[in-house]
Write a protein that holds these residues in place. Sequence first.
Motif, PDB file in Angstrom:
ATOM      1  N   ARG A   1       5.260  16.507   2.370  1.00 53.77           N
ATOM      2  CA  ARG A   1       3.950  16.330   3.000  1.00 53.77           C
ATOM      3  C   ARG A   1       3.410  14.920   2.829  1.00 53.77           C
ATOM      4  N   ARG A   2       2.661  14.512   3.812  1.00 54.27           N
ATOM      5  CA  ARG A   2       2.028  13.194   3.768  1.00 54.27           C
ATOM      6  C   ARG A   2       0.737  13.301   2.966  1.00 54.27           C
ATOM      7  N   LEU A   3       0.540  12.367   2.073  1.00 54.95           N
ATOM      8  CA  LEU A   3      -0.687  12.294   1.280  1.00 54.95           C
ATOM      9  C   LEU A   3      -1.625  11.311   1.974  1.00 54.95           C
ATOM     10  N   LYS A   4      -2.808  11.770   2.335  1.00 52.14           N
ATOM     11  CA  LYS A   4      -3.743  10.909   3.050  1.00 52.14           C
ATOM     12  C   LYS A   4      -5.126  10.867   2.405  1.00 52.14           C
ATOM     13  N   ARG A   5      -5.574  11.972   1.906  1.00 50.90           N
ATOM     14  CA  ARG A   5      -6.938  12.080   1.375  1.00 50.90           C
ATOM     15  C   ARG A   5      -6.917  11.909  -0.154  1.00 50.90           C
ATOM     16  N   PRO A   6      -8.021  11.448  -0.723  1.00 50.56           N
ATOM     17  CA  PRO A   6      -8.064  11.291  -2.181  1.00 50.56           C
ATOM     18  C   PRO A   6      -7.672  12.569  -2.932  1.00 50.56           C
ATOM     19  N   GLU A   7      -8.085  13.725  -2.412  1.00 49.12           N
ATOM     20  CA  GLU A   7      -7.738  14.979  -3.095  1.00 49.12           C
ATOM     21  C   GLU A   7      -6.245  15.267  -3.041  1.00 49.12           C
ATOM     22  N   HIS A   8      -5.546  14.790  -2.006  1.00 48.21           N
ATOM     23  CA  HIS A   8      -4.087  14.936  -1.948  1.00 48.21           C
ATOM     24  C   HIS A   8      -3.449  14.161  -3.102  1.00 48.21           C
ATOM     25  N   PHE A   9      -3.874  12.909  -3.258  1.00 48.82           N
ATOM     26  CA  PHE A   9      -3.313  12.067  -4.310  1.00 48.82           C
ATOM     27  C   PHE A   9      -3.635  12.637  -5.691  1.00 48.82           C
ATOM     28  N   ALA A  10      -4.866  13.122  -5.869  1.00 49.13           N
ATOM     29  CA  ALA A  10      -5.267  13.691  -7.163  1.00 49.13           C
ATOM     30  C   ALA A  10      -4.400  14.899  -7.510  1.00 49.13           C
ATOM     31  N   ALA A  11      -4.087  15.727  -6.519  1.00 48.73           N
ATOM     32  CA  ALA A  11      -3.288  16.929  -6.763  1.00 48.73           C
ATOM     33  C   ALA A  11      -1.847  16.606  -7.144  1.00 48.73           C
ATOM     34  N   PHE A  12      -1.358  15.432  -6.744  1.00 49.11           N
ATOM     35  CA  PHE A  12       0.056  15.121  -6.975  1.00 49.11           C
ATOM     36  C   PHE A  12       0.283  13.927  -7.901  1.00 49.11           C
ATOM     37  N   LEU A  13      -0.714  13.594  -8.724  1.00 46.42           N
ATOM     38  CA  LEU A  13      -0.505  12.572  -9.754  1.00 46.42           C
ATOM     39  C   LEU A  13       0.642  13.040 -10.643  1.00 46.42           C
ATOM     40  N   GLY A  14       1.547  12.141 -10.960  1.00 45.14           N
ATOM     41  CA  GLY A  14       2.702  12.481 -11.781  1.00 45.14           C
ATOM     42  C   GLY A  14       3.905  12.953 -10.976  1.00 45.14           C
ATOM     43  N   SER A  15       3.730  13.096  -9.657  1.00 43.44           N
ATOM     44  CA  SER A  15       4.833  13.518  -8.788  1.00 43.44           C
ATOM     45  C   SER A  15       5.544  12.307  -8.206  1.00 43.44           C
ATOM     46  N   GLU A  16       6.795  12.533  -7.784  1.00 44.91           N
ATOM     47  CA  GLU A  16       7.547  11.457  -7.142  1.00 44.91           C
ATOM     48  C   GLU A  16       7.120  11.354  -5.679  1.00 44.91           C
ATOM     49  N   VAL A  17       6.824  10.126  -5.254  1.00 42.40           N
ATOM     50  CA  VAL A  17       6.407   9.882  -3.874  1.00 42.40           C
ATOM     51  C   VAL A  17       7.208   8.732  -3.279  1.00 42.40           C
ATOM     52  N   GLU A  18       7.213   8.687  -1.956  1.00 39.85           N
ATOM     53  CA  GLU A  18       7.811   7.573  -1.233  1.00 39.85           C
ATOM     54  C   GLU A  18       6.693   6.871  -0.470  1.00 39.85           C
ATOM     55  N   VAL A  19       6.589   5.573  -0.667  1.00 45.12           N
ATOM     56  CA  VAL A  19       5.597   4.763   0.033  1.00 45.12           C
ATOM     57  C   VAL A  19       6.333   3.946   1.084  1.00 45.12           C
ATOM     58  N   LYS A  20       5.883   4.051   2.332  1.00 45.96           N
ATOM     59  CA  LYS A  20       6.455   3.242   3.410  1.00 45.96           C
ATOM     60  C   LYS A  20       5.471   2.124   3.724  1.00 45.96           C
ATOM     61  N   PHE A  21       6.026   0.931   3.943  1.00 48.96           N
ATOM     62  CA  PHE A  21       5.201  -0.244   4.187  1.00 48.96           C
ATOM     63  C   PHE A  21       5.286  -0.686   5.643  1.00 48.96           C
ATOM     64  N   TYR A  22       4.265  -1.398   6.083  1.00 52.18           N
ATOM     65  CA  TYR A  22       4.266  -1.965   7.433  1.00 52.18           C
ATOM     66  C   TYR A  22       5.305  -3.072   7.562  1.00 52.18           C
ATOM     67  N   ARG A  23       5.481  -3.807   6.488  1.00 49.13           N
ATOM     68  CA  ARG A  23       6.458  -4.906   6.469  1.00 49.13           C
ATOM     69  C   ARG A  23       7.142  -4.878   5.107  1.00 49.13           C
ATOM     70  N   PRO A  24       8.320  -5.447   4.996  1.00 46.63           N
ATOM     71  CA  PRO A  24       9.033  -5.401   3.707  1.00 46.63           C
ATOM     72  C   PRO A  24       8.239  -6.035   2.558  1.00 46.63           C
ATOM     73  N   ILE A  25       8.300  -5.382   1.426  1.00 49.32           N
ATOM     74  CA  ILE A  25       7.734  -5.908   0.178  1.00 49.32           C
ATOM     75  C   ILE A  25       8.894  -5.947  -0.801  1.00 49.32           C
ATOM     76  N   ASP A  26       9.111  -7.105  -1.397  1.00 52.07           N
ATOM     77  CA  ASP A  26      10.267  -7.314  -2.287  1.00 52.07           C
ATOM     78  C   ASP A  26      11.565  -6.906  -1.597  1.00 52.07           C
ATOM     79  N   GLY A  27      11.649  -7.195  -0.297  1.00 51.04           N
ATOM     80  CA  GLY A  27      12.869  -6.957   0.462  1.00 51.04           C
ATOM     81  C   GLY A  27      13.085  -5.537   0.950  1.00 51.04           C
ATOM     82  N   SER A  28      12.103  -4.650   0.757  1.00 57.34           N
ATOM     83  CA  SER A  28      12.280  -3.255   1.177  1.00 57.34           C
ATOM     84  C   SER A  28      11.032  -2.739   1.896  1.00 57.34           C
ATOM     85  N   LYS A  29      11.241  -1.858   2.875  1.00 54.93           N
ATOM     86  CA  LYS A  29      10.118  -1.248   3.583  1.00 54.93           C
ATOM     87  C   LYS A  29       9.683   0.066   2.949  1.00 54.93           C
TER      88      LYS A  29
END
Length: 154
Positions: A87-115
């Motif tokens: 599931r996509r995390l969008k709202r503050p309550e989504h992030f609060a519910a999944f603190l400590g969980s593994e997530v994938e962050v996608k970027f608009y442009r590469p950061i440190d060589g990765s998107k």
Amino acid sequence: MTAKEVCKRVWEISEPFAREMGVTLWDVTFEKEGGQYMLTITIDRDGHTDIDDCEKLSRAVDPLLDEKEFASLPPYTLCVSSAGLTRRLKRPEHFAAFLGSEVEVKFYRPIDGSKTAVGTLRAYEDGCVTLEADGRVTVYEPKDIAAVRLSVTI
């Protein structure tokens, strides 16, 4: 009506039905996909959400979307779906519910060589996402983040 206004109004209409069914509204989006508009209501439930939950909410909300206030919308398809494992995390309550969980962050442009970056969600504040990966803690700014999803390894 703007897409944001449509989403807000559909949320207001759907929320009482969802609560009565014992599910939680996760998200509402109104987006053009290909050549067609999609109005998507995403739901969640402790345990699991099934097709019957989706159908029940769809049947409850659909007639209300035929009201005059929605008459100016372009033709669209209504979709009610489960938030799912990734599931996509969008709202503050989504992030609060999944603190400590593994997530994938996608970027608009590469950061440190990765998107993308994968790590443990350590914090979320004012749109900033803090990840811990390989013993390193990194804070990503909202301007760089295209999407954050739960990461599931099978």
